[in-house]
Design a protein around this motif. Structure first.
Motif, PDB file in Angstrom:
ATOM      1  N   ILE A  59      86.711   6.275 -41.057  1.00 12.22           N
ATOM      2  CA  ILE A  59      86.522   5.758 -40.015  1.00 12.22           C
ATOM      3  C   ILE A  59      84.879   6.056 -39.780  1.00 12.22           C
ATOM      4  O   ILE A  59      83.876   5.619 -40.225  1.00 12.22           O
ATOM      5  CB  ILE A  59      85.415   8.006 -39.755  1.00 12.22           C
ATOM      6  N   PRO A  60      84.587   4.516 -38.857  1.00 13.59           N
ATOM      7  CA  PRO A  60      83.324   3.627 -38.617  1.00 13.59           C
ATOM      8  C   PRO A  60      82.188   4.212 -38.558  1.00 13.59           C
ATOM      9  O   PRO A  60      81.271   3.685 -39.148  1.00 13.59           O
ATOM     10  CB  PRO A  60      83.879   2.799 -37.391  1.00 13.59           C
ATOM     11  N   ALA A  61      82.416   5.034 -37.903  1.00  9.81           N
ATOM     12  CA  ALA A  61      80.681   5.707 -37.133  1.00  9.81           C
ATOM     13  C   ALA A  61      80.038   6.507 -38.588  1.00  9.81           C
ATOM     14  O   ALA A  61      79.184   6.080 -38.507  1.00  9.81           O
ATOM     15  CB  ALA A  61      81.129   6.244 -36.138  1.00  9.81           C
ATOM     16  N   PHE A  62      81.142   6.749 -39.809  1.00 11.66           N
ATOM     17  CA  PHE A  62      79.728   7.110 -40.345  1.00 11.66           C
ATOM     18  C   PHE A  62      80.549   6.352 -41.649  1.00 11.66           C
ATOM     19  O   PHE A  62      80.097   6.538 -42.903  1.00 11.66           O
ATOM     20  CB  PHE A  62      80.624   8.659 -40.451  1.00 11.66           C
ATOM     21  N   TRP A  84      86.777   6.164 -33.762  1.00 16.78           N
ATOM     22  CA  TRP A  84      85.255   5.767 -34.054  1.00 16.78           C
ATOM     23  C   TRP A  84      84.641   6.669 -34.641  1.00 16.78           C
ATOM     24  O   TRP A  84      84.398   6.818 -35.683  1.00 16.78           O
ATOM     25  CB  TRP A  84      84.316   4.856 -32.817  1.00 16.78           C
ATOM     26  N   SER A  85      84.620   7.189 -34.039  1.00 15.22           N
ATOM     27  CA  SER A  85      83.627   8.901 -35.560  1.00 15.22           C
ATOM     28  C   SER A  85      84.521  10.397 -35.172  1.00 15.22           C
ATOM     29  O   SER A  85      83.866  10.897 -35.609  1.00 15.22           O
ATOM     30  CB  SER A  85      82.799   8.832 -34.133  1.00 15.22           C
ATOM     31  N   HIS A  86      85.389  10.204 -34.816  1.00 15.71           N
ATOM     32  CA  HIS A  86      86.300  11.570 -34.858  1.00 15.71           C
ATOM     33  C   HIS A  86      85.560  12.661 -34.131  1.00 15.71           C
ATOM     34  O   HIS A  86      85.693  13.732 -34.526  1.00 15.71           O
ATOM     35  CB  HIS A  86      86.686  12.483 -36.504  1.00 15.71           C
ATOM     36  N   ASP A  87      84.897  12.569 -33.262  1.00 15.11           N
ATOM     37  CA  ASP A  87      84.978  13.652 -32.411  1.00 15.11           C
ATOM     38  C   ASP A  87      85.677  13.679 -31.545  1.00 15.11           C
ATOM     39  O   ASP A  87      86.567  13.107 -30.914  1.00 15.11           O
ATOM     40  CB  ASP A  87      83.992  13.189 -31.647  1.00 15.11           C
ATOM     41  N   GLY A 115      84.848   0.574 -33.726  1.00 12.01           N
ATOM     42  CA  GLY A 115      85.238   0.511 -34.682  1.00 12.01           C
ATOM     43  C   GLY A 115      86.291  -0.711 -35.615  1.00 12.01           C
ATOM     44  O   GLY A 115      85.765  -1.029 -36.820  1.00 12.01           O
ATOM     45  N   LEU A 116      86.706  -1.435 -34.776  1.00 11.15           N
ATOM     46  CA  LEU A 116      87.299  -2.562 -35.537  1.00 11.15           C
ATOM     47  C   LEU A 116      86.446  -3.743 -35.631  1.00 11.15           C
ATOM     48  O   LEU A 116      87.112  -4.252 -37.088  1.00 11.15           O
ATOM     49  CB  LEU A 116      88.272  -3.054 -34.600  1.00 11.15           C
ATOM     50  N   ALA A 117      85.510  -3.945 -35.595  1.00  7.39           N
ATOM     51  CA  ALA A 117      84.313  -5.379 -35.735  1.00  7.39           C
ATOM     52  C   ALA A 117      83.075  -4.703 -37.046  1.00  7.39           C
ATOM     53  O   ALA A 117      83.588  -4.981 -38.274  1.00  7.39           O
ATOM     54  CB  ALA A 117      83.223  -5.608 -34.709  1.00  7.39           C
TER      55      ALA A 117
END
Length: 266
Positions: A59-62, A84-87, A115-117
């Motif tokens: 999960i990229p955001a965290f 991105w954040s699994h929201d 998220g990819l970057a």
């Protein structure tokens, strides 16, 4: 039923593959990684001991440098994008979705590009540009746009069907999400793996195993250890890296469809 009897249907199928001069492709995807934890360490140690390539859907955001630092010494591990954040942006009463049609498409795509970057920067050579949608669900209208922001394939749960982007799906989930929310019966899992192998004989493809290290109980850990022990040296199968599958897929294997995407499992 003895342990040997439980596992025999899978071993019989692998024996048949070997007798026909074929090798079945197996791969492992584990969802929801963010940071080093005791449970993640258990997964990495187990899969590393048996040299089973492992794909972490992160999960990229965290996530951040801590996970990147830990994976720097885990040569058998690759990383891919878990939304991105699994929201959940779906309203009450609908199945959970982060990547559904509940927000403007450009907003969703921008988050996936970010998220990819993020993961590409953190994980470099072990990063594979494949999207794993949270809850295995994504609005089908977004799928044709994914290649334009850098994704090479999609991975959800269920049989692959054609929607224009290559798919490398998982097919057997170790967790009983709709019931006990614990590990599923080993005999049922073995039966599903054997059935997938039979389907692969006719239609090709891979057998993707889906795990979630953060919620595994003892039954899941025992199942995984026994599975690896009984398959890693079997001549009828091979455990394969996701990056290898991405490179190997050709146009005829670009299989993904609405039922897989809209009715996915956690």
């Amino acid at each position: 039923m003895s342990d040997d009897a439980v596992w025999q249907p899978l071993l019989d199928e692998l024996d048949r593959w070997h007798q026909r001069g074929r090798v079945a492709t197996l791969w492992l995807r584990d969802d929801d990684a963010v940071e080093p934890t005791v449970l993640l360490e258990r997964l990495l140690t187990l899969s590393g001991h048996y040299a089973v390539p492992t794909t972490l859907a992160v999960i990229p955001a965290f996530t951040g440098e801590a996970l990147a630092h830990r994976l720097a010494t885990a040569a058998h591990v690759e990383v891919t994008v878990h939304g991105w954040s699994h929201d959940n942006f779906a309203p009450a009463g609908e199945k959970k979705q982060e990547l559904g049609g509940h927000r403007p498409a450009d907003v969703v795509l921008a988050s996936l590009e970010k998220g990819l970057a993020q993961l590409s920067r953190l994980h470099r050579s072990r990063f594979v540009p494949v999207l794993v949608p949270p809850w295995n669900r994504i609005d089908v209208k977004l799928i044709p746009e994914l290649s334009g922001i850098g994704y090479r394939a999609l991975s959800v749960f269920g049989p692959e069907k054609d929607l224009g982007l290559r798919a490398i799906n998982t097919h057997v989930d170790v967790m009983d999400w709709r019931g006990t929310r614990r590990g599923r019966d080993a005999g049922m899992l073995v039966g599903e793996m054997a059935a997938r192998l039979r389907a692969m004989e006719a239609g090709g493809g891979t057998l993707g195993l889906l795990t979630h290290h953060l919620v595994h109980d003892d039954a899941v850990w025992t199942f995984l250890e026994t599975l690896f022990e009984r398959t890693v040296r079997h001549p009828g199968c091979t455990w394969t890296r996701l990056s290898t599958l991405v490179e190997a897929i050709v146009e005829t294997a670009s299989e993904f469809g609405p039922s897989t995407c809209l009715n996915g499992k956690h």
